[in-house]
Scaffold this motif. Structure first.
Motif, PDB file in Angstrom:
ATOM      1  N   GLY A  34     -15.128  77.697  34.808  1.00 36.13           N
ATOM      2  CA  GLY A  34     -13.840  77.713  34.135  1.00 36.13           C
ATOM      3  C   GLY A  34     -13.441  76.371  33.557  1.00 36.13           C
ATOM      4  N   VAL A  35     -14.427  75.626  33.065  1.00 36.80           N
ATOM      5  CA  VAL A  35     -14.145  74.290  32.521  1.00 36.80           C
ATOM      6  C   VAL A  35     -14.189  74.327  30.995  1.00 36.80           C
ATOM      7  N   PRO A  36     -13.458  73.416  30.347  1.00 39.24           N
ATOM      8  CA  PRO A  36     -13.362  73.482  28.889  1.00 39.24           C
ATOM      9  C   PRO A  36     -14.521  72.866  28.131  1.00 39.24           C
ATOM     10  N   LEU A  37     -15.266  71.946  28.757  1.00 39.38           N
ATOM     11  CA  LEU A  37     -16.237  71.170  27.995  1.00 39.38           C
ATOM     12  C   LEU A  37     -17.399  70.744  28.867  1.00 39.38           C
ATOM     13  N   THR A  38     -18.588  70.721  28.265  1.00 41.39           N
ATOM     14  CA  THR A  38     -19.750  70.096  28.893  1.00 41.39           C
ATOM     15  C   THR A  38     -20.532  69.378  27.811  1.00 41.39           C
ATOM     16  N   LEU A  39     -21.538  68.629  28.237  1.00 43.35           N
ATOM     17  CA  LEU A  39     -22.384  67.896  27.299  1.00 43.35           C
ATOM     18  C   LEU A  39     -23.826  68.378  27.416  1.00 43.35           C
ATOM     19  N   ALA A  40     -24.586  68.130  26.360  1.00 42.11           N
ATOM     20  CA  ALA A  40     -26.011  68.464  26.337  1.00 42.11           C
ATOM     21  C   ALA A  40     -26.769  67.251  25.816  1.00 42.11           C
ATOM     22  N   CYS A  41     -27.629  66.693  26.663  1.00 42.65           N
ATOM     23  CA  CYS A  41     -28.367  65.488  26.271  1.00 42.65           C
ATOM     24  C   CYS A  41     -29.750  65.491  26.912  1.00 42.65           C
ATOM     25  N   PRO A  42     -30.772  65.933  26.181  1.00 44.33           N
ATOM     26  CA  PRO A  42     -32.127  65.944  26.745  1.00 44.33           C
ATOM     27  C   PRO A  42     -32.857  64.614  26.644  1.00 44.33           C
ATOM     28  N   ALA A  43     -32.225  63.587  26.137  1.00 43.85           N
ATOM     29  CA  ALA A  43     -32.919  62.315  25.895  1.00 43.85           C
ATOM     30  C   ALA A  43     -33.584  61.763  27.154  1.00 43.85           C
ATOM     31  N   PHE A  44     -34.778  61.212  26.985  1.00 44.81           N
ATOM     32  CA  PHE A  44     -35.542  60.588  28.068  1.00 44.81           C
ATOM     33  C   PHE A  44     -36.333  59.446  27.432  1.00 44.81           C
ATOM     34  N   PRO A  45     -35.687  58.310  27.147  1.00 41.36           N
ATOM     35  CA  PRO A  45     -36.334  57.226  26.411  1.00 41.36           C
ATOM     36  C   PRO A  45     -37.646  56.748  27.023  1.00 41.36           C
ATOM     37  N   ALA A  46     -37.747  56.756  28.358  1.00 46.30           N
ATOM     38  CA  ALA A  46     -38.978  56.289  28.999  1.00 46.30           C
ATOM     39  C   ALA A  46     -40.184  57.117  28.598  1.00 46.30           C
ATOM     40  N   ASN A  47     -39.963  58.348  28.203  1.00 44.60           N
ATOM     41  CA  ASN A  47     -41.051  59.206  27.728  1.00 44.60           C
ATOM     42  C   ASN A  47     -40.968  59.461  26.229  1.00 44.60           C
ATOM     43  N   GLY A  48     -40.212  58.613  25.518  1.00 41.59           N
ATOM     44  CA  GLY A  48     -40.193  58.705  24.068  1.00 41.59           C
ATOM     45  C   GLY A  48     -39.293  59.772  23.492  1.00 41.59           C
ATOM     46  N   ARG A  49     -38.413  60.371  24.316  1.00 39.63           N
ATOM     47  CA  ARG A  49     -37.484  61.391  23.806  1.00 39.63           C
ATOM     48  C   ARG A  49     -36.130  60.731  23.566  1.00 39.63           C
ATOM     49  N   THR A  50     -35.736  60.637  22.302  1.00 42.24           N
ATOM     50  CA  THR A  50     -34.470  60.013  21.951  1.00 42.24           C
ATOM     51  C   THR A  50     -33.695  60.919  21.004  1.00 42.24           C
ATOM     52  N   LEU A  51     -32.374  60.737  20.998  1.00 43.17           N
ATOM     53  CA  LEU A  51     -31.486  61.529  20.151  1.00 43.17           C
ATOM     54  C   LEU A  51     -30.705  60.596  19.238  1.00 43.17           C
ATOM     55  N   TYR A  52     -30.759  60.881  17.942  1.00 45.28           N
ATOM     56  CA  TYR A  52     -29.999  60.092  16.977  1.00 45.28           C
ATOM     57  C   TYR A  52     -29.399  61.027  15.942  1.00 45.28           C
TER      58      TYR A  52
END
Length: 420
Positions: free
Chosen positions: A107-125
């Motif tokens: 019953g919460v209004p907001l969540t986040l989604a962030c799969p980034a894992f820089p140590a393994n080369g996964r970044t979000l821009y």
């Protein structure tokens, strides 16, 4: 329990548990939703590993809600839904539908989604996911046999899966720090967004996101997002300050089993082969037609001598497609998983107690077949991949469960030195 995590596959759960333990939380990983009354001991973080990444969305929702209710009933103050750092999913799910269901449960209004894992080369821009220097849609993930990822814009990807409005907290806010991220969260909620993709290029970005999300009941992402969560509990004086008891794996014969067809795993197989490791390739069509049997494969392993042998089905995308065209996509994977799991059971009966497994689906099949219910986290082999040992078993086993995309090329060669 402070933090309860739901992971959509086994290798991702091990990766997450390693991150939390390394950041100072007493962590236990459990395989499947535990029965009522399961004793989590003094765990401050519990990671429940499901096999829900590629099953029908309705089934993934049911499993994830059961895990969430178990964690909440045992005191979890915050839930984390963990998925792969390459956002493995299709337009039918399962990341969006499970996130929607967890939002409704809490019953919460907001969540986040962030799969980034820089140590393994996964970044979000700017909402776009990169694998190394490539957009996700240009990486080998575009040819994944179960979840081909051909759109790097995660806002678009997630919006196709979710019935909730999806937004973006972009790099320019994240790079300023946690206060700017928290303000961006407030603006997103005011705009009616319930899920926001959050950019992250460095570990410090992930820690800033974690600080800003201290009051979130639900967080979703890859294991990297967990970097910033333990410190919130530490600042609140809720962590004990000590980690779990020492890692003590059993000593005995060992085997490597690889069902992943990722480019990283194929390179690791090539490196092991070049180094003289005994290898046996099994073919899905031969398995399905009865020409390759688990007993014969186990006999080959036992005859391999003292060098740790490798049994694999991994192949390039074109060969994988040939098997899928004959057997169907799901059946082609299932026959391999069942064979490798049966080989593991056969070998364990004969005294084998150290298993390195590559591939999330394969790892799940092997661990379930071996009857492992919970694991203690041990040393890190490569970013995101620890050794573990089973707990609560009469005959414990050591397990390294590797996501197909993880690990350096020499992963299969160097892992064993850590158990010496």
């Amino acid at each position: 329990m402070l933090l309860g995590a739901i992971a959509d596959d086994l290798t991702g759960a091990a990766d997450l548990a390693l991150t939390l333990a390394r950041e100072g939380m007493k962590t236990v990983q459990v395989v499947g939703v535990p029965e009522k009354g399961f004793d989590f001991g003094d765990a401050e973080a519990v990671v429940i590993a499901l096999k829900s990444r590629t099953i029908p969305a309705d089934a993934a929702i049911d499993l994830s809600l059961a895990a969430a209710r178990c964690l909440l009933a045992n005191g979890a103050e915050q839930l984390l839904f963990k998925y792969c750092s390459t956002f493995d999913s299709t337009d039918d799910g399962n990341i969006g539908p499970v996130t929607d269901a967890l939002l409704d449960l809490l019953g919460v209004p907001l969540t986040l989604a962030c799969p980034a894992f820089p140590a393994n080369g996964r970044t979000l821009y700017r909402g776009h996911l990169f694998v190394g220097d490539q957009l996700l849609s240009d990486s080998p993930m575009k040819d994944h046999p179960l979840t081909p990822m051909r759109d790097a814009n995660l806002v678009r990807v997630l919006q196709r899966q979710s019935r909730n409005k999806v937004g973006l907290v972009a790099y320019n806010a994240v790079d300023v720090g946690s206060n700017a991220v928290a303000e961006a969260f407030e603006r997103a909620a005011d705009a009616g967004e319930r899920i926001v993709i959050v950019d992250a290029v460095t570990d410090e970005h992930l820690r800033a996101i974690g600080r800003a999300a201290a009051g979130f009941r639900l967080i979703t992402g890859g294991s990297g997002i967990a970097l910033g969560l333990p410190e919130n509990f530490r600042r609140a004086g809720k962590l004990s300050g000590s980690v779990t008891e020492g890692f003590s794996p059993p000593q005995g014969p060992a085997v490597m089993l690889a069902g992943s067809c990722s480019a990283a795993t194929r390179r690791q197989i090539a490196a092991a082969t070049a180094a003289g490791v005994p290898v046996l390739k099994v073919d899905p069509l031969d398995i399905a037609e009865g020409r390759t049997k688990a007993d014969d494969v186990a006999a080959w392993v036992r005859a391999s001598g003292t060098t740790v042998p490798l049994v694999y089905s991994s192949d390039d995308p074109a060969e994988v497609k040939k098997a899928q065209d004959v057997l169907g996509r799901d059946r082609a994977g299932e026959v391999v998983e069942h064979l490798l799991a049966s080989v593991a059971v056969n070998l364990k009966r004969g005294g084998y107690n150290r298993f390195l497994v590559a591939g999330g689906e394969t790892s799940g099949a092997v661990v379930n077949a071996l009857g492992v219910q919970a694991m203690r986290i041990g040393p890190e082999i490569d970013p995101g991949v620890p050794w573990t040992h089973s707990i609560g078993d009469e005959r414990p086993v050591a397990l390294a469960l590797k996501s197909g995309n993880f690990g350096a090329d020499d992963f299969f060669l160097k892992a064993w030195g850590m158990l010496a």
